[in-house]
Design an enzyme around this catalytic site. Structure first.
Site, PDB file in Angstrom:
ATOM      1  N   ASP A 136       0.826  -1.220   0.000  1.00 46.09           N
ATOM      2  CA  ASP A 136       0.000   0.000   0.000  1.00 46.09           C
ATOM      3  C   ASP A 136       0.859   1.268   0.000  1.00 46.09           C
ATOM      4  O   ASP A 136       0.357   2.369   0.208  1.00 46.09           O
ATOM      5  CB  ASP A 136      -0.951   0.002   1.212  1.00 46.09           C
ATOM      6  CG  ASP A 136      -0.218  -0.048   2.555  1.00 46.09           C
ATOM      7  OD1 ASP A 136       1.036   0.030   2.569  1.00 46.09           O
ATOM      8  OD2 ASP A 136      -0.896  -0.156   3.586  1.00 46.09           O
ATOM      9  N   HIS A 138       3.384   2.027   2.072  1.00 46.75           N
ATOM     10  CA  HIS A 138       3.864   2.528   3.363  1.00 46.75           C
ATOM     11  C   HIS A 138       5.376   2.386   3.507  1.00 46.75           C
ATOM     12  O   HIS A 138       5.971   1.465   2.947  1.00 46.75           O
ATOM     13  CB  HIS A 138       3.142   1.876   4.558  1.00 46.75           C
ATOM     14  CG  HIS A 138       3.458   0.429   4.783  1.00 46.75           C
ATOM     15  ND1 HIS A 138       2.490  -0.523   5.043  1.00 46.75           N
ATOM     16  CD2 HIS A 138       4.630  -0.256   4.838  1.00 46.75           C
ATOM     17  CE1 HIS A 138       3.056  -1.687   5.237  1.00 46.75           C
ATOM     18  NE2 HIS A 138       4.361  -1.562   5.119  1.00 46.75           N
TER      19      HIS A 138
HETATM   20  C1  F6R Z   1       9.648  -3.088   8.386  1.00 44.84           C
HETATM   21  C2  F6R Z   1       8.905  -1.997   7.796  1.00 44.84           C
HETATM   22  C3  F6R Z   1       7.905  -2.190   6.694  1.00 44.84           C
HETATM   23  C4  F6R Z   1       8.390  -3.125   5.589  1.00 44.84           C
HETATM   24  C5  F6R Z   1       7.323  -3.282   4.515  1.00 44.84           C
HETATM   25  C6  F6R Z   1       7.719  -4.282   3.458  1.00 44.84           C
HETATM   26  O1  F6R Z   1      10.500  -2.637   9.395  1.00 44.84           O
HETATM   27  O2  F6R Z   1       9.087  -0.913   8.226  1.00 44.84           O
HETATM   28  O3  F6R Z   1       7.591  -0.941   6.132  1.00 44.84           O
HETATM   29  O4  F6R Z   1       9.560  -2.601   5.033  1.00 44.84           O
HETATM   30  O5  F6R Z   1       6.119  -3.674   5.087  1.00 44.84           O
HETATM   31  O6  F6R Z   1       7.859  -5.544   4.025  1.00 44.84           O
HETATM   32  P1  F6R Z   1       8.523  -6.742   3.208  1.00 44.84           P
HETATM   33  O7  F6R Z   1       9.935  -6.374   3.010  1.00 44.84           O
HETATM   34  O8  F6R Z   1       8.369  -7.939   4.107  1.00 44.84           O
HETATM   35  O9  F6R Z   1       7.771  -6.859   1.931  1.00 44.84           O
END
Ligand code: F6R
Length: 271
Positions: A136, A138
């Site tokens: 999304d 973030h």
């Molecule tokens: C983790 C964090 C999140 C992840 C994001 C992507 O500390 O801050 O913003 O970076 O949710 O997660 P992955 O890498 O598991 O797809």
């Protein structure tokens, strides 16, 4: 934004690790901002390899993680503290007292968040912040609608994030609903941001971040306001970028500049 598009996850990991290694060479006592999740794992593995094989020295490095689930203590297997210990800290020579992860058990949220910000400031600010991105859009747990000036605080996770992260917990019901996260404003104060993304599931978020409007609905888009952002992605995550060819040309020019090959860049031709 500097956008580096690489063939696969392996190349993304190596390139991201190289930015960290270069910083450590220039500033051994640097302050790293770290992320959890699957995206940075390859980069951590590469840094661990270089520590083991070439003695890459983390003894003077300070780290601050982006976020932590509320309600999970540091030894909970799914806590981000535990994630960092297992996947990185326990395998390098970082001083654990210099590693910081927000306290998921603190109930005085306001106080503990303010303290976290204070610790970052006392360490001299973050030199390089590693970021993943949610589907999304973030960064950290700054879900859509988060203030782009936000600071470290309590945040309610969206159902999309809960669904995405259920893979680590076994079921959606087990994923905590709340997290403590650095704010978008906190992240923007880092001297350099390194955003990583791998795979097709991140293609929309990367397009919106790099080429979309700056909006609180895609908190990563706030990075467009930062003066030093590097986006390292694989082909799949870059798939929806309209200006892919231009980003490749910029990288090519950058490589020639670093090699001092001015002739190939046409410099001097008109003198
Ligand atoms: C983790 C964090 C999140 C992840 C994001 C992507 O500390 O801050 O913003 O970076 O949710 O997660 P992955 O890498 O598991 O797809």
């Amino acid at each position: 934004m500097r956008v580096i598009i690489l063939p696969d996850a392996e190349a993304v990991a190596r390139r991201a690790a190289r930015f960290v290694v270069d910083l450590m060479a220039k500033k051994p006592a640097c302050v790293l901002g770290l992320a959890t999740g699957s995206t940075p794992l390859g980069a951590y593995r590469e840094l661990i390899r270089q520590h083991r094989e070439s003695g890459l020295d983390f003894s003077h490095v300070t780290t601050f993680n982006l976020d932590e689930y509320v309600g999970l203590g540091p030894s909970h297997p799914q806590s981000y503290r535990q994630f960092m210990q297992t996947n990185f800290f326990d395998q390098i020579n970082v001083d654990v007292n210099r590693t910081h992860v927000p306290d998921g058990r603190a109930l005085n949220f306001e106080h503990s968040c303010r303290l976290y910000e204070q610790r970052i400031a006392e360490a001299g600010g973050i030199d390089l912040q590693i970021l993943g991105i949610g589907t999304d859009g973030h960064i950290a747990f700054n879900e859509p609608g988060s203030s782009l000036g936000s600071r470290t605080r309590l945040k309610t996770l969206t159902s999309e994030t809960i669904r995405d992260n259920a893979r680590f917990f076994g079921s959606e019901e087990d994923v905590p609903r709340l997290a403590i996260t650095m704010g978008v404003g906190t992240i923007l104060e880092s001297r350099c941001c390194l955003l990583m993304a791998i795979g097709e599931s991140k293609a929309t978020a990367i397009r919106d971040t790099v080429e979309g409007p700056i909006t609180a609905q895609v908190t990563a888009s706030a990075l467009q306001l930062h003066r030093e952002v590097i986006v390292v992605v694989d082909e799949a995550a870059a798939n929806l970028l309209a200006r892919k060819d231009y980003y490749a040309e910029v990288e090519q020019a950058q490589t020639l500049l670093e090699a001092g090959d001015f002739r190939a860049l046409g410099i001097g031709k008109h003198a």
